[in-house]
Design a protein around this motif. Sequence first.
Motif, PDB file in Angstrom:
ATOM      1  N   ALA A   1       1.051  -1.070  -0.058  1.00 44.00           N
ATOM      2  CA  ALA A   1       0.032  -0.154  -0.037  1.00 44.00           C
ATOM      3  C   ALA A   1       0.974   1.127   0.056  1.00 44.00           C
TER       4      ALA A   1
ATOM      5  N   VAL B   1       1.419   4.636  -2.203  1.00 48.00           N
ATOM      6  CA  VAL B   1       0.691   6.194  -2.088  1.00 48.00           C
ATOM      7  C   VAL B   1       2.535   6.674  -2.441  1.00 48.00           C
TER       8      VAL B   1
ATOM      9  N   PHE C   1      -0.281   8.437  -7.755  1.00 49.50           N
ATOM     10  CA  PHE C   1      -1.079   8.563  -6.756  1.00 49.50           C
ATOM     11  C   PHE C   1      -1.429   9.969  -6.768  1.00 49.50           C
TER      12      PHE C   1
ATOM     13  N   HIS D   1       5.040   3.824  10.657  1.00 50.33           N
ATOM     14  CA  HIS D   1       3.350   3.995   9.965  1.00 50.33           C
ATOM     15  C   HIS D   1       3.330   2.357  10.418  1.00 50.33           C
TER      16      HIS D   1
ATOM     17  N   LEU E   1      -4.042  12.127  12.248  1.00 47.64           N
ATOM     18  CA  LEU E   1      -2.920  10.823  12.203  1.00 47.64           C
ATOM     19  C   LEU E   1      -3.303   9.779  12.303  1.00 47.64           C
ATOM     20  N   LEU E   2      -5.144   9.997  12.429  1.00 45.55           N
ATOM     21  CA  LEU E   2      -5.633   8.416  12.485  1.00 45.55           C
ATOM     22  C   LEU E   2      -5.920   8.212  10.529  1.00 45.55           C
TER      23      LEU E   2
ATOM     24  N   PHE F   1      -3.251   9.520   8.679  1.00 46.39           N
ATOM     25  CA  PHE F   1      -1.974   9.131   7.975  1.00 46.39           C
ATOM     26  C   PHE F   1      -2.551   7.085   8.385  1.00 46.39           C
ATOM     27  N   MET F   2      -2.505   6.598   9.440  1.00 50.97           N
ATOM     28  CA  MET F   2      -2.894   5.598   9.101  1.00 50.97           C
ATOM     29  C   MET F   2      -4.076   4.559   8.808  1.00 50.97           C
ATOM     30  N   THR F   3      -4.667   5.264   7.896  1.00 48.63           N
ATOM     31  CA  THR F   3      -5.677   4.233   6.868  1.00 48.63           C
ATOM     32  C   THR F   3      -4.896   5.088   5.668  1.00 48.63           C
ATOM     33  N   LEU F   4      -4.952   6.288   5.084  1.00 47.84           N
ATOM     34  CA  LEU F   4      -4.445   6.418   3.569  1.00 47.84           C
ATOM     35  C   LEU F   4      -3.877   5.143   3.589  1.00 47.84           C
ATOM     36  N   PRO F   5      -3.277   4.241   3.550  1.00 46.26           N
ATOM     37  CA  PRO F   5      -2.147   3.131   2.952  1.00 46.26           C
ATOM     38  C   PRO F   5      -3.601   2.652   2.478  1.00 46.26           C
ATOM     39  N   THR F   6      -4.421   2.020   3.401  1.00 43.96           N
ATOM     40  CA  THR F   6      -5.659   0.967   3.074  1.00 43.96           C
ATOM     41  C   THR F   6      -6.993   1.888   1.720  1.00 43.96           C
TER      42      THR F   6
ATOM     43  N   VAL G   1      -5.745   3.724  -0.421  1.00 47.13           N
ATOM     44  CA  VAL G   1      -4.808   4.248  -1.596  1.00 47.13           C
ATOM     45  C   VAL G   1      -6.012   2.772  -2.196  1.00 47.13           C
TER      46      VAL G   1
END
Lengths: 254, 356, 261
Positions: free
Chosen positions: A97, A101, A106, A126, C10-11, C13-18, C20
């Motif tokens: 992922a 990013v 993207f 992360h 911040l949350l 940031f933690m969730t962003l990759p998911t 995407v």
Amino acid sequence: MVALGALFQLSVLTFVPGSLKTGGLTDANFRAVLAPQYLRYIWDTIVLSALTTILTLLASYPVAYALARTPSARVRSLILVLTLAPFFTGAIVRTYAWMLVLGQSFIKWPVKLLFEPEGVLIGLVHFSMPTMILILAAAISHIDPVYERAAASLGARPSRVFLRVTLPLSLPGIVSGSLVVFAWTFSAFPTPELLGGGRVKMIANVVKDLALDSFNWPGSGAFAVVALVVTLLVLAVTSRMLGREAAADGHRPA
Amino acid sequence: MNTTVVALEGVSKRYGAVQALDAVDLAVYEGEMLSLLGPSGCGKTTTLNVIAGFVEPEEGRVLLDGDDVTRQPAWRRGLGVVFQSYALFPHMSVADNVAFGLRERGVPRADVAARVREALTLVRLPEAGPLRPSQLSGGMQQRVALARALVIRPRVLLLDEPLAALDRKLREEMRAELKDIQREVGITTVFVTHDQHEALGLSDRVAVMNAGRIEQLGSPREVYEQPATRFVADFIGASTVLEGRVVDARTVVLAGGQRVEVHLPRVLSAGATVRLVVRPERVAVGGGAGGAANVLRARIASVMFLGDHSELRLDLDGGGRLLATVSGPALFQPGDAATISVPPDAFLEVPTTASL
Amino acid sequence: MIARAVVVLLLAFMTLPTVVVVVASVNPTEMLAFPPSGFSLRWYEHALTYPQFRRAAVNSVIVTAASAALALPIGTAAALALVRHPLRLRGFWTAVLLSPLVVPGVAAGLGLLILAARLGLLANHAVLIAAHVILVLPFVIRSVMVSVANLDPMLERAAASLGARPWRVFRMVTLPLLRPGLFAALLFAIIVSVNEFVVSLFVSTRVTEILPVAMFTYVVNYTDPTMAAVSTLFIGATFVVVFAADRLLHLSRVFQIDTHR
């Protein structure tokens, strides 16, 4: 345990190129670890681990505080699930992922991030945040709010209450979280492997290259032993400190 | 004569550095209710656990109807135990809890149902069978625990602080009820408590324990009126201890210089030092000092109004402090001078050497 | 207010990759684009029909099922022994059993690889399963230990006083009361085993490799969004499991985050 024994044994045996057989006893594998081209990877590993630890701590504390002290059970539950989901998603999916990013398709980043140390650092932070958040939240939640109320009753404004009471009392969590994150990052593999793209390497990537690509098991073993020893040392320090901190005032036994 | 049901002979048990039981001897008689009374850590619960078979002593023997059961596991002993936390199985209904021991004994299904109903009726909870323990109040759980222990018709009933988890009012109700049920069933009962009212009110005999030993074993009146040691005197009932020097067989000069007449069973020798215990309810405060009793001068140090009675602390002139109770509100203020009287037979003697 | 915004960021940031990954998985073109130029499930189709993923998925099921089936009874016995019995060297045994938590994956992987080569067991499911049992055990032991510690020993004493012999006490009282802990242990075992990657990379071959290893190989060699589709399936499954776990087990208790109220 037996496997680790085999690892130690092999790391002191001579590598015979092109063969899985090994020669006599030697310290050449460990001397190779100190050769300039490898020493660079170890130095990179230390720097990346240290930076990861600091950034993870800064990014995790607010979330952990919210998780420990938000009054609404539903919000807490939401934060917990968002925290834990990447924890349970697995290294490969998470790292992939981040490849998406950090790549330029993207988001058009002003600087190149993928396959650069900065990108690896973002991925490692992360990766470490869930662990840090859980450790910090456990520590903060064990602080009896009565101390914070006492400070407020004595005239401390909220920011002072946080600085003078909450933060010092959560120090055991900060210390143990930081050491655990440092130890784990030190031997991180998938994140630097994929986000570093061969250009950024940490110690675990060297272990894998030597073992699975060059079939130099003894040489690889020496690096694995270094990673193992550093990790165990840091964690031993952690548990030693925690043993002492457990008696600290303001902390009820978990 | 009294038949001994349970006997402990020289039982010792150590937990690390702590001597939990120190060569304890104890006989429990058929049909009696015997309580083990003492502060926490005195060994009373360990004693119960040794009888139940949960704890194996390092030394000594446990006899049940004359048979040595020291090494017998709990499940073979056939004793009924009611735990402080009740220990009702949370994953079973009340009826299944009560039926547990019967099923382990292979009692036929039809008999199980009948005996469960009978046991629940005995504890006045005939309708509770289908409920879960968590749906019951503390007092009801306590009764279920009692039913579960009694339904197997145990040789002896062991109760570990059975009332401690209840609030005060309920505790007093259950105390009376427990006594009724025990009398109804007529079962030999050993009962652990740290509450002297419970021990004195419920039992035929009381064993007062301290530091792994039994300090005194006797009827409630005996341990109250004739404490064998200072520990017993202190632990049971409020009391004051005064030091004094013997003048003659009936006269003692208290440490503060005031002279009192005493009636002690032992013959005193002049010049010896004695420790005298006075129960606060035997001290009369104020009023005419017209009787022949010992009249002492004192000053009121504090007054505490406790509803049906008041508690006074008195500083004796010349030294020494005495506790006294008077019924209803006290008509004194701290600092007031008062004359008090103590009848000669109100003085009890405790050994000067024994425990503290 | 600022504090709340920081936490939300911040949350995010933690969730962003998911997010995407999910967006990328329905992207119709091979080149990733944002915003996506349309909606397509072709990468899901490709993921589900790609032979190496199918083989790896079967391997994952075999390895996870076998390791959970082995680790659960072993871990339960170990947890009971560690909590209940005054073992000598209890600290040592606890450390040994929990050590896989702290040993770096590459060290454990390489050690097991060397050991397997010595025993001639390479290219065998057995090594992979053994590795997973070792890695899963700490999680099983910890979660069962919590349950054992919360189990009131008085309940077992009560059963014994009512005439139940030790085996019956275990069957009728201990085991039913440990059920939530065993369930949590099973859940942890599955999640850890399904996601395990580093050690598996070392001790598996193209034939025995499990899904994460196959996914790793795919990412290294191809750049199309098939991987995004697989990842989305993975994430979906994980979310369902974690939500269910939170409902059933109250995760905040598992992680010792208490609330004062």
